[in-house]
Design an enzyme around this catalytic site. Structure first.
Site, mmCIF file in Angstrom:
data_model
loop_
_atom_site.group_PDB
_atom_site.id
_atom_site.type_symbol
_atom_site.label_atom_id
_atom_site.label_comp_id
_atom_site.label_asym_id
_atom_site.label_seq_id
_atom_site.Cartn_x
_atom_site.Cartn_y
_atom_site.Cartn_z
ATOM 1 N N ASP A 173 0.833 -1.205 0.000
ATOM 2 C CA ASP A 173 0.000 0.000 0.000
ATOM 3 C C ASP A 173 0.870 1.258 0.000
ATOM 4 O O ASP A 173 1.621 1.510 0.953
ATOM 5 C CB ASP A 173 -0.900 -0.054 1.255
ATOM 6 N N ASP A 224 -10.396 3.886 -1.481
ATOM 7 C CA ASP A 224 -11.144 2.914 -0.691
ATOM 8 C C ASP A 224 -12.628 3.034 -1.011
ATOM 9 O O ASP A 224 -13.163 4.132 -1.102
ATOM 10 C CB ASP A 224 -10.941 3.177 0.806
HETATM 11 C C1 GLA Z 1 -5.514 2.304 2.714
HETATM 12 C C2 GLA Z 1 -5.961 1.148 1.830
HETATM 13 C C3 GLA Z 1 -6.990 0.321 2.568
HETATM 14 C C4 GLA Z 1 -6.408 -0.201 3.866
HETATM 15 C C5 GLA Z 1 -5.881 0.958 4.693
HETATM 16 C C6 GLA Z 1 -5.092 0.474 5.910
HETATM 17 O O1 GLA Z 1 -6.539 3.188 2.950
HETATM 18 O O2 GLA Z 1 -6.484 1.632 0.623
HETATM 19 O O3 GLA Z 1 -7.423 -0.752 1.755
HETATM 20 O O4 GLA Z 1 -5.408 -1.123 3.580
HETATM 21 O O5 GLA Z 1 -5.021 1.799 3.941
HETATM 22 O O6 GLA Z 1 -4.574 1.508 6.653
#
Ligand code: GLA
Length: 662
Positions: free
Chosen positions: A409, A473
């Site tokens: 990520d 997200d």
């Molecule tokens: C980001 C990602 C999510 C999750 C969070 C964790 O927002 O896009 O899918 O993994 O981080 O902190």
């Protein structure tokens, strides 16, 4: 019954105008959408307001001031029951001048009636001139006012129904939204064996292999497999193929699953040296239900639930920890804080994960695979230790623990690059981690999580990704969830050519069942209605998206289990052609999608994106069928007969049908 706080008696001129324009009699009243109707409006953020914008300022569209009307926030809906007599509905619509963003506030206004779409504003942005609405109400018994958001999200979508009024004799009544009860469409699995899920699986030569022949049917089951690649063996009681395949190649492996009720035969194609994710990943991720409260115990109990509740028998495989397992530097929480690494730089877990190796062994012993999460930056999105500068060591540690999947990520890596970020910088951390993973002694599926930056779908595969998130997200328990599910989902069609075997577009997780509501600090049921959840699962299957469920597994309810575990629906997702679906017909709120399948048959999904129940007509010939094909309702697992010229389907609000045509 509606009590009118304000009543505007028609003066003679108005009444005369009304008579000339609408033909309605002198006793027609002008009923403004104002105080007495404000309760009809749901509003995305904030509450709809009478005679002012949603933020409380005067209603103003492109510098035109309106004294009456309703200010709402997309997505908003209001529904009214009318008497079908002559009359008019009039309004001016647009984005309120007081919305703080010029670019993000784009919305579409619709007026729907029992007769169809009566008004569509097309996309409107802040500064656009107000658009007039003038609708004859003769024959209208239901009127629905809708403001939809567009792909830029619902931020600043301040939508004004300015000067909105009914000119009618009988005051319309507010229709309150109906709450849809969960309804299960999936029939229980048959007692006879059925082999489900992926029929093609990939691994590297010389690295550990594990594949579970996902099978439903009465236990005990016994399995056979012929022509296994050298180095692999079958556990005949579990249907688990393990070992280390020594030679590259494509192996067609005839398999059987037997029980006292019968036998199922199929063929699994094992590809050694030709990719690791030949069908979309299926599994579970801890993020949306456990957030950073995740623990080893939760992970193990979730894996056990995936096994015990039978998800494994439909092809669900990965049990993935998201953010929150690493140490969080400077945390006051004694479970999370402390030294982030050992003196030699090797990574440590926080105290919620006392035995990572033991946890992964536990997951593997169930016939499942394990995944974890990190960031190429100094810290993860939630502020835990990232991999920057320790990439080699970290991959080595993941391998020692036995992990099979890494979600990588971007997060704080933003701090390591110049802005605006170049394409080269976007690719760099993924090229690095992939080169290390390739040299490792285990196969690790790599999921790029960087929210679609730099059109990642165009180069995600080239840098070693097996899937890549195509957007931010999908959301939490907010009004945005349904919007982002529809937006992220339907958007996939435009980038479908970049998704396929060994490299999948990933629109984020399946948010069904119980999800953590961070705003309220408690678990909440998915805000999607049952029909919306069917739509989400159908859409993800039609576009061959990874099926990663992120609701609570341990306390999984029947409805959620049945949405997740319909073998014929999953077959559409896991089809080995790996070709995402595409629209073959679009009109107003209806979309019909087709997905071509490896055996020459196809799946058809009919989506009703409208907020009201609709009857959709499918003209089989118009969408390329001869009319002789057999049609099967996939959710209900029922044959519907031949695809004659046209078929009608009644589909609930935001609902769908999924059909197989052969
Ligand atoms: C980001 C990602 C999510 C999750 C969070 C964790 O927002 O896009 O899918 O993994 O981080 O902190």
């Amino acid at each position: 019954m509606i009590i009118f706080k304000k009543f505007y008696p028609p003066n003679l001129l108005l009444a005369l105008t009304c008579f000339i324009v609408t033909g309605c009699s002198f006793d027609a009243k002008e009923l403004y959408l104002s105080d007495s109707y404000v309760e009809a409006f749901s509003s995305g953020w904030g509450k709809a307001k009478a005679d002012s914008s949603v933020t409380g300022t005067p209603l103003m569209i492109d510098s035109v001031l309106y004294l009456k009307g309703i200010g709402t926030h997309a997505i908003s809906e209001a529904s009214f029951i009318l008497d079908g007599q002559k009359g008019r509905f009039k309004a001016f619509v647009g984005v309120d001048d007081n919305a703080q963003s010029d670019s993000a506030s784009s919305i579409i206004f619709y007026v729907l009636t029992n007769k169809g779409v009566a008004f569509n504003s097309d996309v409107m942005k802040k500064g656009d001139k107000p658009k007039p609405i003038d609708i004859e109400l003769k024959g209208v018994t239901e009127l629905f006012l809708l403001v939809e958001s567009t792909s830029d999200g619902i931020g600043y979508d301040h939508a004004d129904w300015a000067d909105a009024k009914f000119i009618v004799r009988k005051a319309p009544e507010i229709k309150l939204a109906e709450v849809e009860e969960p309804y299960i469409l999936t029939p229980p699995p048959a007692a006879k064996p059925r082999i489900n899920g992926a029929k093609i699986v990939g691994a590297s030569a010389g690295k550990p292999f594990m594949f579970n022949i996902a099978t439903t049917g009465e236990c005990p089951l016994t399995f056979t497999a012929e022509n296994l690649p050298e180095g692999l063996m079958l556990d005949v009681a579990k249907g688990l193929i393990t070992g280390v395949a020594s030679r590259k190649g494509n192996y067609l492996v005839p398999v059987t699953a037997k029980n006292s009720r019968g036998e199922c035969r199929d063929t699994i194609e094992i590809v050694i040296g030709g990719g690791l994710a030949l069908t979309p990943h299926m599994g579970w991720n801890s993020w949306y239900c456990h957030q950073t409260r995740v623990t080893q115990d939760i992970m193990q109990r979730s894996a056990k639930a995936m096994y015990d509740k039978g998800l494994i028998n439909f092809g669900y495989t990965y049990v993935n920890i998201d953010d929150g397992w690493e140490v969080k530097a400077n945390s006051d929480d004694s479970l999370l804080g402390g030294a982030v690494r050992n003196a030699d730089g090797t990574l440590r877990t926080n105290k919620n994960f006392p035995d990572m190796r033991g946890m992964v062994d536990y997951i593997h012993n169930l016939g499942l695979k394990a995944g974890l999460y990190s960031s190429p930056g100094r810290t993860t999105c939630a502020g835990y230790e990232g991999s920057l500068g320790h990439e080699d060591q970290d991959v080595k540690t993941y391998c020692e623990w036995g992990f099979d999947f890494l979600k990588y990520d971007w997060c704080s890596y933003s701090n390591e690059v110049k802005h605006p970020v170049s394409l080269e910088d976007l690719k760099k951390p993924y090229i690095l981690i992939n080169s290390i993973i390739k040299r490792a002694d285990r196969d690790i599926v790599l999921n790029l999580c960087q929210y679609g930056m730099g059109e990642v779908w165009k180069w995600g595969k080239e840098v070693g990704g097996h899937s890549w998130r195509t957007a931010g997200d999908i959301g939490w328990i907010t009004p945005e969830l349904i919007n982002s599910m529809f937006t992220a989902g339907f958007f996939q069609e435009t980038i479908r050519q970049y998704s396929g075997p060994d490299g999948w577009n990933d629109p984020d997780y399946l948010l069904f069942g119980s999800i953590w509501n961070w705003q309220e600090g408690r678990d909440t049921q998915s805000p999607m209605s049952p029909s919306e959840q069917y739509t989400c699962m159908t859409l993800w299957c039609m576009m061959a998206a990874p099926l990663i469920f992120s609701g609570e597994l341990i306390s999984l309810d029947d409805f959620t289990l049945n949405i997740l575990c319909n073998a014929e629906v999953i077959d559409i997702n896991q089809d080995k052609l790996g070709k995402p679906g595409y629209g073959v017909h679009k009109q107003d709120f209806t979309e019909i999608w087709k997905k071509e399948l490896h055996d020459g048959t196809s799946a058809i999904a009919i989506f009703n994106k409208s907020p009201i129940k609709s009857t959709v007509t499918v003209d089989w010939k118009a969408i390329g069928y001869s009319g002789k094909e057999e049609v099967r309702d996939i959710w209900r697992q029922q044959d519907l007969g031949t695809a004659t010229n046209a078929a009608e389907f009644e589909i609930p609000r935001h609902g769908c049908m999924l059909l197989k045509v052969k």
